[in-house]
Design a protein around this motif. Structure first.
Motif, PDB file in Angstrom:
ATOM      1  N   GLU A 118       0.202  -9.782 -11.679  1.00 38.91           N
ATOM      2  CA  GLU A 118      -0.996 -10.509 -11.254  1.00 38.91           C
ATOM      3  C   GLU A 118      -1.638  -9.952  -9.986  1.00 38.91           C
ATOM      4  OE1 GLU A 118      -2.126 -13.017 -13.237  1.00 38.91           O
ATOM      5  OE2 GLU A 118      -0.455 -12.513 -14.572  1.00 38.91           O
ATOM      6  N   LEU A 119      -0.993  -8.989  -9.354  1.00 42.91           N
ATOM      7  CA  LEU A 119      -1.520  -8.439  -8.101  1.00 42.91           C
ATOM      8  C   LEU A 119      -2.297  -7.148  -8.384  1.00 42.91           C
ATOM      9  CD1 LEU A 119      -1.609  -8.590  -4.991  1.00 42.91           C
ATOM     10  CD2 LEU A 119       0.456  -7.167  -4.964  1.00 42.91           C
ATOM     11  N   PRO A 120      -3.576  -7.091  -8.055  1.00 39.41           N
ATOM     12  CA  PRO A 120      -4.346  -5.871  -8.301  1.00 39.41           C
ATOM     13  C   PRO A 120      -3.745  -4.679  -7.560  1.00 39.41           C
ATOM     14  CG  PRO A 120      -5.806  -7.708  -7.755  1.00 39.41           C
ATOM     15  CD  PRO A 120      -4.406  -8.168  -7.471  1.00 39.41           C
ATOM     16  N   VAL A 121      -3.683  -3.545  -8.242  1.00 38.60           N
ATOM     17  CA  VAL A 121      -3.084  -2.364  -7.614  1.00 38.60           C
ATOM     18  C   VAL A 121      -3.929  -1.882  -6.438  1.00 38.60           C
ATOM     19  CG1 VAL A 121      -1.834  -1.635  -9.680  1.00 38.60           C
ATOM     20  CG2 VAL A 121      -4.189  -0.850  -9.312  1.00 38.60           C
ATOM     21  N   GLU A 122      -5.213  -2.236  -6.415  1.00 38.47           N
ATOM     22  CA  GLU A 122      -6.057  -1.866  -5.275  1.00 38.47           C
ATOM     23  C   GLU A 122      -5.539  -2.491  -3.980  1.00 38.47           C
ATOM     24  OE1 GLU A 122      -8.199  -1.327  -8.998  1.00 38.47           O
ATOM     25  OE2 GLU A 122      -7.185  -3.081  -8.137  1.00 38.47           O
ATOM     26  N   GLU A 123      -4.992  -3.709  -4.087  1.00 41.87           N
ATOM     27  CA  GLU A 123      -4.408  -4.352  -2.916  1.00 41.87           C
ATOM     28  C   GLU A 123      -3.179  -3.576  -2.434  1.00 41.87           C
ATOM     29  OE1 GLU A 123      -4.935  -7.195  -0.964  1.00 41.87           O
ATOM     30  OE2 GLU A 123      -6.948  -7.283  -1.818  1.00 41.87           O
ATOM     31  N   VAL A 124      -2.388  -3.132  -3.395  1.00 40.26           N
ATOM     32  CA  VAL A 124      -1.186  -2.372  -3.040  1.00 40.26           C
ATOM     33  C   VAL A 124      -1.581  -1.058  -2.360  1.00 40.26           C
ATOM     34  CG1 VAL A 124       0.959  -1.372  -3.917  1.00 40.26           C
ATOM     35  CG2 VAL A 124      -0.015  -3.397  -5.039  1.00 40.26           C
ATOM     36  N   ASP A 125      -2.570  -0.374  -2.925  1.00 41.83           N
ATOM     37  CA  ASP A 125      -3.029   0.889  -2.328  1.00 41.83           C
ATOM     38  C   ASP A 125      -3.547   0.672  -0.905  1.00 41.83           C
ATOM     39  OD1 ASP A 125      -2.412   2.114  -4.716  1.00 41.83           O
ATOM     40  OD2 ASP A 125      -4.480   2.075  -5.475  1.00 41.83           O
ATOM     41  N   ALA A 126      -4.246  -0.448  -0.687  1.00 39.34           N
ATOM     42  CA  ALA A 126      -4.778  -0.742   0.644  1.00 39.34           C
ATOM     43  C   ALA A 126      -3.661  -1.002   1.647  1.00 39.34           C
ATOM     44  CB  ALA A 126      -5.715  -1.954   0.570  1.00 39.34           C
ATOM     45  N   ILE A 127      -2.606  -1.651   1.191  1.00 37.55           N
ATOM     46  CA  ILE A 127      -1.455  -1.910   2.074  1.00 37.55           C
ATOM     47  C   ILE A 127      -0.805  -0.592   2.478  1.00 37.55           C
ATOM     48  CG2 ILE A 127       0.838  -2.962   2.190  1.00 37.55           C
ATOM     49  CD1 ILE A 127      -0.269  -5.046   0.116  1.00 37.55           C
ATOM     50  N   ARG A 128      -0.587   0.281   1.503  1.00 35.09           N
ATOM     51  CA  ARG A 128       0.046   1.569   1.796  1.00 35.09           C
ATOM     52  C   ARG A 128      -0.832   2.420   2.721  1.00 35.09           C
ATOM     53  NH1 ARG A 128       2.094   4.309  -3.657  1.00 35.09           N
ATOM     54  NH2 ARG A 128       3.218   5.642  -2.159  1.00 35.09           N
ATOM     55  N   ALA A 129      -2.142   2.297   2.547  1.00 33.12           N
ATOM     56  CA  ALA A 129      -3.068   3.073   3.396  1.00 33.12           C
ATOM     57  C   ALA A 129      -2.951   2.667   4.857  1.00 33.12           C
ATOM     58  CB  ALA A 129      -4.506   2.882   2.906  1.00 33.12           C
ATOM     59  N   LYS A 130      -2.460   1.440   5.099  1.00 32.95           N
ATOM     60  CA  LYS A 130      -2.279   0.962   6.478  1.00 32.95           C
ATOM     61  C   LYS A 130      -0.902   1.340   7.031  1.00 32.95           C
ATOM     62  CE  LYS A 130      -5.445  -2.984   6.103  1.00 32.95           C
ATOM     63  NZ  LYS A 130      -6.119  -2.647   4.846  1.00 32.95           N
ATOM     64  N   GLY A 131      -0.134   2.097   6.263  1.00 36.88           N
ATOM     65  CA  GLY A 131       1.180   2.538   6.731  1.00 36.88           C
ATOM     66  C   GLY A 131       2.278   1.508   6.578  1.00 36.88           C
ATOM     67  N   ILE A 132       2.040   0.485   5.766  1.00 34.60           N
ATOM     68  CA  ILE A 132       3.038  -0.569   5.535  1.00 34.60           C
ATOM     69  C   ILE A 132       3.785  -0.255   4.240  1.00 34.60           C
ATOM     70  CG2 ILE A 132       3.397  -3.036   5.136  1.00 34.60           C
ATOM     71  CD1 ILE A 132       0.730  -3.486   6.653  1.00 34.60           C
ATOM     72  N   ARG A 133       5.096  -0.352   4.284  1.00 39.21           N
ATOM     73  CA  ARG A 133       5.896  -0.055   3.089  1.00 39.21           C
ATOM     74  C   ARG A 133       5.730  -1.150   2.047  1.00 39.21           C
ATOM     75  NH1 ARG A 133      11.468   2.641   5.484  1.00 39.21           N
ATOM     76  NH2 ARG A 133      10.661   2.985   7.583  1.00 39.21           N
ATOM     77  N   THR A 134       5.768  -0.716   0.781  1.00 36.34           N
ATOM     78  CA  THR A 134       5.625  -1.656  -0.337  1.00 36.34           C
ATOM     79  C   THR A 134       6.795  -1.472  -1.305  1.00 36.34           C
ATOM     80  OG1 THR A 134       4.281  -0.080  -1.601  1.00 36.34           O
ATOM     81  CG2 THR A 134       3.106  -1.684  -0.217  1.00 36.34           C
ATOM     82  N   ALA A 135       7.205  -2.581  -1.906  1.00 34.87           N
ATOM     83  CA  ALA A 135       8.279  -2.542  -2.903  1.00 34.87           C
ATOM     84  C   ALA A 135       7.972  -3.558  -3.982  1.00 34.87           C
ATOM     85  CB  ALA A 135       9.632  -2.846  -2.262  1.00 34.87           C
ATOM     86  N   ILE A 136       8.342  -3.221  -5.201  1.00 34.71           N
ATOM     87  CA  ILE A 136       8.180  -4.146  -6.327  1.00 34.71           C
ATOM     88  C   ILE A 136       9.537  -4.335  -6.990  1.00 34.71           C
ATOM     89  CG2 ILE A 136       7.544  -2.287  -7.968  1.00 34.71           C
ATOM     90  CD1 ILE A 136       5.695  -4.366  -9.319  1.00 34.71           C
ATOM     91  N   TRP A 137       9.836  -5.592  -7.318  1.00 34.88           N
ATOM     92  CA  TRP A 137      11.058  -5.912  -8.065  1.00 34.88           C
ATOM     93  C   TRP A 137      10.599  -6.371  -9.447  1.00 34.88           C
ATOM     94  CZ3 TRP A 137      15.465  -9.495  -5.804  1.00 34.88           C
ATOM     95  CH2 TRP A 137      16.670  -9.226  -6.486  1.00 34.88           C
ATOM     96  N   LEU A 138      10.876  -5.542 -10.436  1.00 35.44           N
ATOM     97  CA  LEU A 138      10.390  -5.792 -11.801  1.00 35.44           C
ATOM     98  C   LEU A 138      11.325  -6.761 -12.517  1.00 35.44           C
ATOM     99  CD1 LEU A 138       9.343  -2.134 -12.528  1.00 35.44           C
ATOM    100  CD2 LEU A 138       7.807  -4.077 -12.213  1.00 35.44           C
TER     101      LEU A 138
END
Length: 378
Positions: A118-138
């Motif tokens: 349900e989370l748009p990947v554009e949001e994830v890309d924007a978070i990474r662009a700010k230097g914040i680590r991202t993780a997904i638990w499938l």
């Protein structure tokens, strides 16, 4: 003239039979009470024993829930509560919120997303662009890999509960892929410490996926005769359903509390995994197979009841067959093992207690999330 009362006129042989029946009933009741008390007492000791404590890391974690509601919401609750014991700062967001902005506002060191559908990947890309680590638990591998393969490469870290998906995500361009099954949240799934208000011989809780219907159909009569009760959706798919309306409850999702009460009050709980090849519900066109145990495996074991599960290749890395779990590979083998363990109380109880102990030792959400944070932050 002295007249015998009616009770005195009962023949001696019948009096003996009545006495013998009452004595046997008393003996059985005493044994049942002892067995029940012993099980609950041992379970309480295991639960209250000292367990591994994990460090609290100086991290700000922004957790993004699945956004799907039940049955995912209990997993959200388990992860959020556990994160509060492992990180100094924990914030929570829903997929519809401006997650990238929130991550900046809370000075997040990590944005952890459950499921991610349900989370748009554009949001994830924007978070990474700010230097914040991202993780997904499938949550549902390998059943919806047609969709997850499009979202997973947008994350720094991918955690999958299916071992057979590791190479799949790596080949899709994911740099950091780790195997991390779910676990038991022991605030939800735990044995009742007094006699459970639910009393069952055998239970199965879950949806009637076609592989489950086809597997159980040849032995359903035998299992029902032994006391099987089923709760879940779609069980009217079973041709024999109409013959057992009082034993099969359909159309109901059971929450963790009610489910745990049923597990704890059952002598045996069945676990039959869904098929990764059911095209009617899955999105797995590549045909990935499944080797790993489902979340139910850990939840049943956390309730101090005997679990009889179908074989999966990786199951023995979590619970030892014959010692902490019982496995089957055919309908007849399942029926035979049900018959055996219903009449071997001590063996059944000891396997259940060893499974409870292993769960508290290795398979809680604290163990899993500590491992996740260690993979990400060292």
């Amino acid at each position: 003239m002295f007249v015998h009362s009616e009770s005195e006129s009962v023949p001696h042989t019948l009096e003996g039979e009545v006495y013998d029946s009452r004595w046997k009933g008393r003996e059985a009741g005493l044994k049942d009470g002892f067995d029940e008390g012993y099980l609950r007492g041992r379970a309480k000791a295991i639960m209250e024993a000292p367990h591994t404590s994990f460090p609290i890391r100086p991290l700000n974690v922004l957790y993004v829930s699945s956004g799907k509601g039940f049955p995912y919401s209990p997993i959200d609750e388990a992860i959020i509560a556990t994160l509060h014991t492992l990180a100094t700062g924990v914030s929570v967001a829903e997929p519809g919120q401006p997650v990238s902005e929130l991550a900046v506002n809370v000075s997040a060191d990590l944005v952890l997303v459950l499921d991610g559908m349900e989370l748009p990947v554009e949001e994830v890309d924007a978070i990474r662009a700010k230097g914040i680590r991202t993780a997904i638990w499938l949550t549902d591998d390998p059943y919806y890999t047609d969709m997850t393969v499009r979202t997973a490469p947008h994350y720094d870290y991918v955690f999958t509960l299916e071992r057979n998906c590791l190479d799949f995500y790596r080949s899709a361009g994911c740099a950091n892929v780790h195997y991390l099954p779910f676990a038991a949240y022991v605030q939800h799934y735990r044995p009742t410490l007094t006699r459970s208000p639910v009393r069952r011989e055998i239970s199965f809780i879950g949806s009637a996926y076609w592989n489950r219907v086809q597997f159980l159909q040849p032995i359903i009569g035998g299992l029902i005769d032994k006391g099987l009760m089923i709760n879940g959706i779609w069980w009217d798919r079973l041709p024999e359903y109409a013959s057992y309306p009082d034993r099969i409850e359909i159309g109901k999702w059971m929450g963790p509390g009610e489910t745990a009460e049923v597990y704890s009050g059952s002598k045996i709980v069945l676990n039959l995994h869904r098929s990764p090849h059911d095209a009617s519900v899955n999105n797995n066109t590549i045909g990935l197979t499944a080797a790993s145990p489902n979340p139910r495996t850990f939840e049943i074991s956390a309730c101090a009841t005997l679990q009889i599960a179908d074989v999966r290749d990786d199951l023995s890395n979590f619970y030892t067959p014959g010692q902490e779990i019982v496995t089957f590979s055919s309908p007849n083998e399942l029926l035979e093992k049900v018959n055996y363990y219903l009449t071997h109380e001590t063996e059944r109880r000891e396997i259940a207690l060893r499974a409870l102990e292993r769960t508290y030792r290795e398979h809680t959400y604290s163990h899993r999330l500590h491992e996740m944070l260690s993979r990400i932050f060292g």
